[in-house]
Design a protein around this motif. Structure first.
Motif, PDB file in Angstrom:
ATOM      1  N   ILE A 197      18.263 -14.450  19.175  1.00 42.58           N
ATOM      2  CA  ILE A 197      18.689 -15.041  17.899  1.00 42.58           C
ATOM      3  C   ILE A 197      17.531 -14.994  16.907  1.00 42.58           C
ATOM      4  N   LEU A 198      17.782 -14.442  15.722  1.00 38.64           N
ATOM      5  CA  LEU A 198      16.757 -14.410  14.677  1.00 38.64           C
ATOM      6  C   LEU A 198      17.342 -14.956  13.379  1.00 38.64           C
ATOM      7  N   GLU A 222      14.832  -9.472  46.969  1.00 38.09           N
ATOM      8  CA  GLU A 222      15.987 -10.356  46.765  1.00 38.09           C
ATOM      9  C   GLU A 222      15.539 -11.521  45.894  1.00 38.09           C
ATOM     10  N   VAL A 223      16.399 -11.916  44.957  1.00 39.36           N
ATOM     11  CA  VAL A 223      16.110 -13.094  44.129  1.00 39.36           C
ATOM     12  C   VAL A 223      16.780 -14.312  44.759  1.00 39.36           C
ATOM     13  N   ASP A 224      16.033 -15.404  44.859  1.00 40.67           N
ATOM     14  CA  ASP A 224      16.603 -16.671  45.314  1.00 40.67           C
ATOM     15  C   ASP A 224      17.242 -17.343  44.087  1.00 40.67           C
ATOM     16  N   GLU A 225      18.500 -16.980  43.827  1.00 39.04           N
ATOM     17  CA  GLU A 225      19.160 -17.432  42.590  1.00 39.04           C
ATOM     18  C   GLU A 225      19.291 -18.948  42.493  1.00 39.04           C
ATOM     19  N   ALA A 226      19.480 -19.591  43.641  1.00 36.93           N
ATOM     20  CA  ALA A 226      19.690 -21.046  43.633  1.00 36.93           C
ATOM     21  C   ALA A 226      18.474 -21.780  43.073  1.00 36.93           C
ATOM     22  N   ASN A 227      17.294 -21.172  43.222  1.00 39.12           N
ATOM     23  CA  ASN A 227      16.074 -21.841  42.750  1.00 39.12           C
ATOM     24  C   ASN A 227      15.459 -21.187  41.512  1.00 39.12           C
ATOM     25  N   ALA A 228      16.193 -20.255  40.913  1.00 41.71           N
ATOM     26  CA  ALA A 228      15.727 -19.648  39.656  1.00 41.71           C
ATOM     27  C   ALA A 228      15.922 -20.661  38.530  1.00 41.71           C
ATOM     28  N   VAL A 229      14.959 -20.726  37.614  1.00 44.05           N
ATOM     29  CA  VAL A 229      15.028 -21.691  36.507  1.00 44.05           C
ATOM     30  C   VAL A 229      14.920 -20.936  35.184  1.00 44.05           C
ATOM     31  N   ARG A 230      15.893 -21.169  34.310  1.00 44.31           N
ATOM     32  CA  ARG A 230      15.876 -20.498  33.002  1.00 44.31           C
ATOM     33  C   ARG A 230      14.936 -21.202  32.028  1.00 44.31           C
ATOM     34  N   VAL A 231      14.424 -20.427  31.098  1.00 42.47           N
ATOM     35  CA  VAL A 231      13.642 -20.974  29.990  1.00 42.47           C
ATOM     36  C   VAL A 231      14.612 -21.595  28.996  1.00 42.47           C
ATOM     37  N   HIS A 232      14.207 -22.693  28.386  1.00 43.71           N
ATOM     38  CA  HIS A 232      15.055 -23.315  27.368  1.00 43.71           C
ATOM     39  C   HIS A 232      14.395 -23.150  26.004  1.00 43.71           C
ATOM     40  N   SER A 233      14.974 -22.272  25.227  1.00 37.66           N
ATOM     41  CA  SER A 233      14.421 -21.931  23.911  1.00 37.66           C
ATOM     42  C   SER A 233      15.591 -21.643  22.986  1.00 37.66           C
ATOM     43  N   SER A 234      15.375 -21.869  21.685  1.00 34.84           N
ATOM     44  CA  SER A 234      16.471 -21.649  20.735  1.00 34.84           C
ATOM     45  C   SER A 234      16.602 -20.184  20.329  1.00 34.84           C
ATOM     46  N   ASN A 235      15.682 -19.319  20.796  1.00 40.44           N
ATOM     47  CA  ASN A 235      15.829 -17.909  20.391  1.00 40.44           C
ATOM     48  C   ASN A 235      15.495 -16.873  21.457  1.00 40.44           C
ATOM     49  N   VAL A 236      14.750 -17.233  22.505  1.00 38.78           N
ATOM     50  CA  VAL A 236      14.485 -16.229  23.540  1.00 38.78           C
ATOM     51  C   VAL A 236      15.201 -16.605  24.835  1.00 38.78           C
ATOM     52  N   ARG A 237      15.449 -15.589  25.673  1.00 37.05           N
ATOM     53  CA  ARG A 237      16.217 -15.808  26.893  1.00 37.05           C
ATOM     54  C   ARG A 237      15.488 -15.178  28.066  1.00 37.05           C
ATOM     55  N   GLY A 238      15.367 -15.938  29.126  1.00 34.14           N
ATOM     56  CA  GLY A 238      14.694 -15.417  30.315  1.00 34.14           C
ATOM     57  C   GLY A 238      14.465 -16.525  31.323  1.00 34.14           C
ATOM     58  N   PHE A 239      13.517 -16.299  32.227  1.00 33.62           N
ATOM     59  CA  PHE A 239      13.290 -17.227  33.325  1.00 33.62           C
ATOM     60  C   PHE A 239      11.912 -17.864  33.266  1.00 33.62           C
ATOM     61  N   ALA A 240      11.879 -19.182  33.556  1.00 29.35           N
ATOM     62  CA  ALA A 240      10.599 -19.878  33.732  1.00 29.35           C
ATOM     63  C   ALA A 240      10.107 -19.658  35.154  1.00 29.35           C
ATOM     64  N   HIS A 241      11.068 -19.599  36.098  1.00 28.09           N
ATOM     65  CA  HIS A 241      10.733 -19.339  37.516  1.00 28.09           C
ATOM     66  C   HIS A 241      11.775 -18.400  38.100  1.00 28.09           C
ATOM     67  N   LEU A 242      11.308 -17.403  38.827  1.00 29.18           N
ATOM     68  CA  LEU A 242      12.215 -16.457  39.492  1.00 29.18           C
ATOM     69  C   LEU A 242      11.676 -16.190  40.904  1.00 29.18           C
ATOM     70  N   PRO A 243      12.108 -17.038  41.880  1.00 24.78           N
ATOM     71  CA  PRO A 243      11.605 -16.848  43.232  1.00 24.78           C
ATOM     72  C   PRO A 243      12.236 -15.606  43.883  1.00 24.78           C
ATOM     73  N   ILE A 244      11.381 -14.781  44.502  1.00 27.99           N
ATOM     74  CA  ILE A 244      11.875 -13.577  45.160  1.00 27.99           C
ATOM     75  C   ILE A 244      11.255 -13.411  46.544  1.00 27.99           C
ATOM     76  N   THR A 245      11.965 -12.675  47.397  1.00 26.45           N
ATOM     77  CA  THR A 245      11.368 -12.184  48.643  1.00 26.45           C
ATOM     78  C   THR A 245      11.319 -10.665  48.532  1.00 26.45           C
ATOM     79  N   VAL A 246      10.267 -10.058  49.076  1.00 26.74           N
ATOM     80  CA  VAL A 246      10.136  -8.610  48.934  1.00 26.74           C
ATOM     81  C   VAL A 246       9.919  -7.933  50.287  1.00 26.74           C
ATOM     82  N   GLU A 247      10.332  -6.672  50.327  1.00 27.78           N
ATOM     83  CA  GLU A 247      10.080  -5.831  51.498  1.00 27.78           C
ATOM     84  C   GLU A 247       9.127  -4.737  51.023  1.00 27.78           C
ATOM     85  N   THR A 248       7.887  -4.788  51.505  1.00 32.01           N
ATOM     86  CA  THR A 248       6.891  -3.820  51.017  1.00 32.01           C
ATOM     87  C   THR A 248       7.085  -2.475  51.730  1.00 32.01           C
ATOM     88  N   ARG A 249       6.557  -1.440  51.101  1.00 29.33           N
ATOM     89  CA  ARG A 249       6.664  -0.081  51.686  1.00 29.33           C
ATOM     90  C   ARG A 249       5.704   0.053  52.851  1.00 29.33           C
TER      91      ARG A 249
END
Length: 403
Positions: free
Chosen positions: A289-290, A376-403
């Motif tokens: 939003i602008l 994999e994203v742990d969606e249940a514990n993901a936290v969105r940023v609260h802003s009047s113009n930008v959208r995204g995550f404050a926290h995005l917990p993930i598990t990874v499988e390395t090469r």
């Protein structure tokens, strides 16, 4: 019996709206392409063609009072923290041209090896921590890299970067239902300004090879940037350049996780990473939003909006407009987007940092995928940023499988 149909509602401060704005946008496009919110005192344009025209009509729709709806960020003082983004021509053109002398595509290109180094450093730390389970992708990676890149560009010393990043984060936070800048954000803004003032004063005495020194040295026919103008641009980089890129990296990870079939070809061919970046910018853009201020009477949909009124342009909605994109609610890496993308605006105010943001995202996601087989994203514990113009995550917990 008459059935009462609710009017569509747009409240940029509502936490439910932050969780998923897209159903709200669809109703606006279909039922109220020119929307009026009496309570908060703004109009909004949600269809792609209207948002494009809004960006390009800088005569009727002015940037001079800033681009945020937040009352504390609006007004004739907005350019102090938003630089030329909160100006109209000729002031905008003068300042942008001077800044461009220092902030060159060549400087960005030359920065890429260092961006790769910073990326690898943060990734190695994150992946080590991920060995023992879940790790916060934002705290360990997406939230650190963009601010480090800007600090690198500006010449912020390494020991100060965590503090500068913490201030930058605090500047953007908004409390639920509060329609203005909270005290903590104002305090963080002042701290940042004081810090950069000292940095500018040091570079005046002793120039170095960084962007701050390049800006202080930029000159066209004897015209140079004042300290306040350099400061305003530095602040704009922190807000516009840092925050939106952090959100882009986390949004890419989230929607990639939600659409694993779309990521399979990316793992196989890392040349496809820029296509992933572009679709993320379309599908769930950081910059949603602008605001603009009507400078001369503006007529649209048979309605004349008087000068002084606020009009919100909604690129987040424009990107889901079925009049322009086929199956817009599907996340499809490699779809045809091109010039229809509005994440960086359009027209005179097209984002000067677009090439930096794209380069950072490409490097960050390519280096990540060089090192992992899957995540994999742990969606249940993901936290969105609260802003009047930008959208995204404050926290995005993930598990990874390395090469």
């Amino acid at each position: 019996m008459t059935v009462q149909i609710d009017k569509p509602i747009l409240d940029p401060y509502d936490y439910d709206f932050h969780e998923d704005p897209y159903p709200y946008y669809k109703r606006l496009r279909d039922e109220a392409p020119l929307y009026r919110n009496e309570e908060l005192g703004f109009w909004a344009l949600s269809r792609h063609q209207d948002v494009v025209q809004g960006f390009r009509n800088s005569t009727a729709l002015s940037n001079a009072f800033g681009v945020s709806l937040d009352p504390a960020s609006r007004g004739p003082h907005a350019s102090k923290t938003m630089s030329f983004l909160a100006m109209d021509d000729p002031d905008h053109l003068r300042l942008r041209t001077l800044v461009s002398k220092g902030f060159t595509p060549r400087r960005i290109r030359e920065l890429e090896p260092r961006v790769t180094e910073l990326t690898v450093g943060h990734l190695e730390t994150m992946l080590e921590r991920a060995d023992s389970g879940t790790v916060d992708y934002v705290a360990e990676f997406a939230g650190k890299l963009p601010m480090d890149v800007i600090s690198e560009l500006m010449g912020v010393p390494q020991p100060d970067r965590d503090q500068v990043r913490a201030w930058a984060d605090a500047v953007m936070h908004r409390d639920d239902g509060v329609t203005d800048v909270p005290p903590a954000a104002i305090e963080a803004s002042l701290n940042l300004i004081v810090y950069y003032q000292e940095m500018v004063a040091q570079r005046r005495k002793k120039p170095t090879e960084d962007l701050t020194s390049a800006l202080l040295g930029a000159e066209i026919d004897g015209d140079k940037l004042t300290d306040d103008e350099v400061l305003g641009f530095m602040f704009l980089m922190v807000i516009a350049g840092n925050e939106t890129t952090t959100k882009l990296l986390a949004n890419a990870a989230f929607w990639g996780h939600r659409n694993p079939d779309q990521l399979t070809p990316v793992y196989a061919d890392l040349e496809r990473v820029p296509l992933w970046v572009e679709e993320t910018l379309r599908y769930d853009t950081s910059s949603q939003i602008l605001a603009r201020t009507v400078a001369v009477e503006f007529t649209i949909y048979d309605t004349t909006i008087p000068d002084g009124e606020i009009v919100l342009l909604l690129p987040g909605s424009a990107h889901r407009d079925e009049r322009v994109f086929e199956n817009p609610d599907d996340f499809v890496i490699g779809r045809e987007i091109g010039s229809k993308l509005l994440s960086f605006g359009s027209g005179a105010h097209f984002c000067l940092g677009a090439h930096l943001a794209r380069m950072e995202a490409r490097v960050a996601l390519t280096e990540l995928f060089r090192r992992i087989r899957g995540y994999e994203v742990d969606e249940a514990n993901a936290v969105r940023v609260h802003s009047s113009n930008v959208r995204g995550f404050a926290h995005l917990p993930i598990t990874v499988e390395t090469r």
